[in-house]
Design a protein around this motif. Structure first.
Motif, PDB file in Angstrom:
ATOM      1  N   ILE A 116       7.853  -5.518   1.990  1.00 50.67           N
ATOM      2  CA  ILE A 116       8.497  -4.209   2.219  1.00 50.67           C
ATOM      3  C   ILE A 116       9.436  -4.333   3.541  1.00 50.67           C
ATOM      4  CG2 ILE A 116       8.887  -1.576   2.360  1.00 50.67           C
ATOM      5  CD1 ILE A 116       8.254  -2.623  -0.331  1.00 50.67           C
ATOM      6  N   ASP A 117       8.772  -4.793   4.502  1.00 50.44           N
ATOM      7  CA  ASP A 117       9.032  -4.832   5.876  1.00 50.44           C
ATOM      8  C   ASP A 117      10.225  -6.124   5.944  1.00 50.44           C
ATOM      9  OD1 ASP A 117       7.427  -3.146   6.855  1.00 50.44           O
ATOM     10  OD2 ASP A 117       6.070  -4.447   7.497  1.00 50.44           O
ATOM     11  N   ILE A 118      10.097  -7.064   5.129  1.00 52.60           N
ATOM     12  CA  ILE A 118      11.227  -8.056   4.980  1.00 52.60           C
ATOM     13  C   ILE A 118      12.595  -7.614   4.381  1.00 52.60           C
ATOM     14  CG2 ILE A 118      11.977 -10.113   4.070  1.00 52.60           C
ATOM     15  CD1 ILE A 118       8.916 -11.283   4.242  1.00 52.60           C
ATOM     16  N   LEU A 119      12.396  -6.755   3.535  1.00 53.87           N
ATOM     17  CA  LEU A 119      13.566  -6.016   2.906  1.00 53.87           C
ATOM     18  C   LEU A 119      14.336  -4.989   3.803  1.00 53.87           C
ATOM     19  CD1 LEU A 119      12.265  -5.444  -0.741  1.00 53.87           C
ATOM     20  CD2 LEU A 119      13.980  -7.154   0.034  1.00 53.87           C
ATOM     21  N   ASN A 120      13.372  -4.259   4.534  1.00 59.05           N
ATOM     22  CA  ASN A 120      13.958  -3.318   5.549  1.00 59.05           C
ATOM     23  C   ASN A 120      14.345  -3.676   6.623  1.00 59.05           C
ATOM     24  OD1 ASN A 120      14.155  -0.556   6.525  1.00 59.05           O
ATOM     25  ND2 ASN A 120      12.048  -0.505   7.382  1.00 59.05           N
ATOM     26  N   LEU A 131      12.443   7.722  -2.846  1.00 57.60           N
ATOM     27  CA  LEU A 131      11.676   7.013  -3.923  1.00 57.60           C
ATOM     28  C   LEU A 131      10.704   5.983  -3.568  1.00 57.60           C
ATOM     29  CD1 LEU A 131      14.500   6.563  -6.660  1.00 57.60           C
ATOM     30  CD2 LEU A 131      12.976   8.767  -6.089  1.00 57.60           C
ATOM     31  N   THR A 132       9.781   6.602  -2.607  1.00 57.24           N
ATOM     32  CA  THR A 132       8.845   5.434  -1.917  1.00 57.24           C
ATOM     33  C   THR A 132       9.405   4.431  -0.988  1.00 57.24           C
ATOM     34  OG1 THR A 132       8.083   4.146  -3.762  1.00 57.24           O
ATOM     35  CG2 THR A 132       7.330   6.291  -3.639  1.00 57.24           C
ATOM     36  N   LEU A 133      10.762   3.991  -1.231  1.00 59.22           N
ATOM     37  CA  LEU A 133      11.171   2.851  -0.516  1.00 59.22           C
ATOM     38  C   LEU A 133      12.091   3.026   0.710  1.00 59.22           C
ATOM     39  CD1 LEU A 133      12.105   0.591  -3.697  1.00 59.22           C
ATOM     40  CD2 LEU A 133      10.191   0.037  -2.168  1.00 59.22           C
ATOM     41  N   LYS A 167       0.838  -1.337   0.081  1.00 59.52           N
ATOM     42  CA  LYS A 167       0.037  -0.132   0.130  1.00 59.52           C
ATOM     43  C   LYS A 167       0.999   1.166   0.112  1.00 59.52           C
ATOM     44  CE  LYS A 167      -3.794  -2.217   2.615  1.00 59.52           C
ATOM     45  NZ  LYS A 167      -4.374  -2.284   4.024  1.00 59.52           N
ATOM     46  N   MET A 168       0.297   2.290  -0.402  1.00 59.21           N
ATOM     47  CA  MET A 168       1.181   3.711  -0.670  1.00 59.21           C
ATOM     48  C   MET A 168       0.341   4.502   0.347  1.00 59.21           C
ATOM     49  SD  MET A 168       3.372   5.613  -2.193  1.00 59.21           S
ATOM     50  CE  MET A 168       3.387   5.029  -4.047  1.00 59.21           C
ATOM     51  N   LYS A 169       1.026   4.826   1.254  1.00 59.77           N
ATOM     52  CA  LYS A 169       0.638   6.091   2.299  1.00 59.77           C
ATOM     53  C   LYS A 169       1.595   7.122   2.567  1.00 59.77           C
ATOM     54  CE  LYS A 169      -1.203   5.924   7.013  1.00 59.77           C
ATOM     55  NZ  LYS A 169      -1.350   5.090   8.362  1.00 59.77           N
ATOM     56  N   ASN A 170       1.118   8.392   2.375  1.00 59.01           N
ATOM     57  CA  ASN A 170       2.062   9.546   2.559  1.00 59.01           C
ATOM     58  C   ASN A 170       3.194   9.587   1.585  1.00 59.01           C
ATOM     59  OD1 ASN A 170       0.253  10.459   4.642  1.00 59.01           O
ATOM     60  ND2 ASN A 170       1.313   9.553   6.407  1.00 59.01           N
ATOM     61  N   GLY A 171       3.237   8.835   0.475  1.00 58.23           N
ATOM     62  CA  GLY A 171       4.254   8.970  -0.424  1.00 58.23           C
ATOM     63  C   GLY A 171       5.359   7.751   0.000  1.00 58.23           C
ATOM     64  N   HIS A 172       4.820   6.777   0.792  1.00 61.68           N
ATOM     65  CA  HIS A 172       5.934   5.562   1.115  1.00 61.68           C
ATOM     66  C   HIS A 172       4.978   4.454   0.961  1.00 61.68           C
ATOM     67  CE1 HIS A 172       8.057   8.786   2.702  1.00 61.68           C
ATOM     68  NE2 HIS A 172       7.398   9.010   4.000  1.00 61.68           N
ATOM     69  N   LEU A 173       5.696   3.483   0.780  1.00 61.08           N
ATOM     70  CA  LEU A 173       5.298   1.796   0.261  1.00 61.08           C
ATOM     71  C   LEU A 173       5.289   1.308   1.481  1.00 61.08           C
ATOM     72  CD1 LEU A 173       6.630   0.846  -3.211  1.00 61.08           C
ATOM     73  CD2 LEU A 173       4.345   1.635  -2.570  1.00 61.08           C
ATOM     74  N   TYR A 174       4.201   0.478   2.025  1.00 57.33           N
ATOM     75  CA  TYR A 174       4.155  -0.393   3.002  1.00 57.33           C
ATOM     76  C   TYR A 174       3.740  -1.843   2.702  1.00 57.33           C
ATOM     77  CZ  TYR A 174       4.677   3.859   5.923  1.00 57.33           C
ATOM     78  OH  TYR A 174       5.110   5.215   6.335  1.00 57.33           O
ATOM     79  N   GLY A 175       4.138  -2.883   3.450  1.00 56.55           N
ATOM     80  CA  GLY A 175       3.726  -4.135   3.173  1.00 56.55           C
ATOM     81  C   GLY A 175       4.574  -5.029   3.990  1.00 56.55           C
ATOM     82  N   SER A 176       4.139  -6.604   3.719  1.00 60.33           N
ATOM     83  CA  SER A 176       5.121  -7.254   4.461  1.00 60.33           C
ATOM     84  C   SER A 176       6.383  -7.574   3.757  1.00 60.33           C
ATOM     85  CB  SER A 176       4.274  -8.714   4.693  1.00 60.33           C
ATOM     86  OG  SER A 176       3.168  -8.554   5.495  1.00 60.33           O
TER      87      SER A 176
END
Length: 342
Positions: free
Chosen positions: A42-46, A167-169, A31-40
């Motif tokens: 993305i969390d794994i990579l982060n 860049l949203t990531l 999901k895109m929220k406030n210009g940032h991507l969120y999701g499981s």
């Protein structure tokens, strides 16, 4: 295809992702929220970025037939040094203090890696003993820096390293991509990779061939320390604090597991950075799965160990042959044959 060294790690990673998708249908949703991507994903990579960084450095160390048990302590020392430098400043959000804190911490981490390399290459101490010294002492040094307390800072600029977005990531993903690209280019587009492999396979032969094996070992351990230092900055900036006791705890073991799962042999020689990346993602995905399923914290490490053992057994060709009921023909030496037939 089955014999390719990346086939089974990719199968395991795909199986974990498939299990998560079945257990939680919105696992792949982003999901895109406030210009940032969120999701499981993305969390794994982060959240897996620090482990990937440490595993990249560990891969090159293991390729030289060495090992570095001090990376977790270096992670703690680097985060503690950066947070202490920022906390002592009257302007915690200033660019000058930020550059000084980050620069000094990275230099310190490289020096700590150089110290490990010095003990191994110049003094001749076995890698597991040489790095065990810093593993034990480094955790104490980190606690001395923090005075046994958790140092908390208020610096949005420093926090941007671990929890900011570009860049949203998450920024941490770009940091990992840069370090992975640097390591890949240096080891696959130059002769450095062949030098590292030759030192790991035959150090004496490579030295006689003109390869400066001691210099290679020094460089590799210093790079590993630098990777651990960057991971320490990401971890501490993500929570805006430094914990000398728990920061980077067991990272050395997870990094070694990631390297082994990726197909690099602990005996040294040939290595695979892409396999290490997949191995680190497997470990982080497994950790995310354990937390999502709700496994009790007291048996989390047991479940993790069992899964990692299963992954290693799946990768073993001898184990797969044993399951099929096949046995490789025994090899006899010439002396044995002479005794049998003579």
């Amino acid at each position: 295809m089955i014999k390719h060294r990346l086939f089974w790690p990719l199968c395991v990673l795909s199986s974990l992702l498939l299990f998560n998708l079945i257990y939680s249908p919105d696992f792949f949703s982003i999901k895109m929220k406030n210009g940032h991507l969120y999701g499981s994903l993305i969390d794994i990579l982060n959240f897996g970025s620090p482990l990937i960084l440490v595993a990249i450095g560990m891969t090159l160390v293991i390729a030289t037939s060495g090992i570095d048990l001090s990376v977790g302590s270096i992670v703690a020392i680097t985060g503690a040094m950066a947070c202490l430098s920022i906390s002592k400043s009257t302007d915690q959000n200033g660019w000058v203090i930020l550059l000084i804190a980050v620069g000094a911490s990275l230099v310190l981490s490289a020096l700590l890696g150089l110290w490990n390399g010095f003990l191994v290459a110049r003094i001749g101490i076995q890698p597991i003993i040489a790095t065990l010294i810093l593993m034990v002492a480094g955790r104490g040094i980190a606690q001395l820096i923090t005075n046994g307390q958790i140092i908390t800072i208020l610096s949005p600029k420093y926090q941007y390293i671990g929890s900011g977005s570009l860049l949203t990531l998450p920024v941490s993903i770009f940091i990992v991509a840069i370090m992975f690209a640097i390591a890949s280019l240096l080891t696959r587009k130059t002769a450095l990779g062949l030098f590292i492999e030759s030192v790991g396979c035959k150090p004496t032969a490579s030295r006689l061939a003109g390869v400066r094996s001691k210099t290679i070992i020094l460089m590799v351990y210093m790079f590993c320390g630098l990777c651990a230092g960057i991971a320490g900055l990401i971890l501490s900036s993500n929570v805006s604090s430094a914990d000398g006791n728990n920061a980077g705890l067991w990272y050395e073991l997870d990094a070694i597991l990631a390297v082994v799962i990726g197909g690099t042999s602990l005996n040294g020689g040939r290595f695979n950075l892409t396999g290490t990346l997949i191995g680190a993602l497997i470990i982080q995905t497994l950790t995310t799965t354990i937390y999502m399923v709700g496994v009790p914290p007291e048996i989390t490490l047991v479940v993790k160990a069992v899964v990692v053992l299963a992954v290693c057994l799946i990768q073993s060709e001898n184990f797969r042959d044993m399951l099929r009921g096949r046995r490789k023909p025994r090899s006899y030496s010439s002396k044995h044959e002479v005794k049998q037939h003579g």
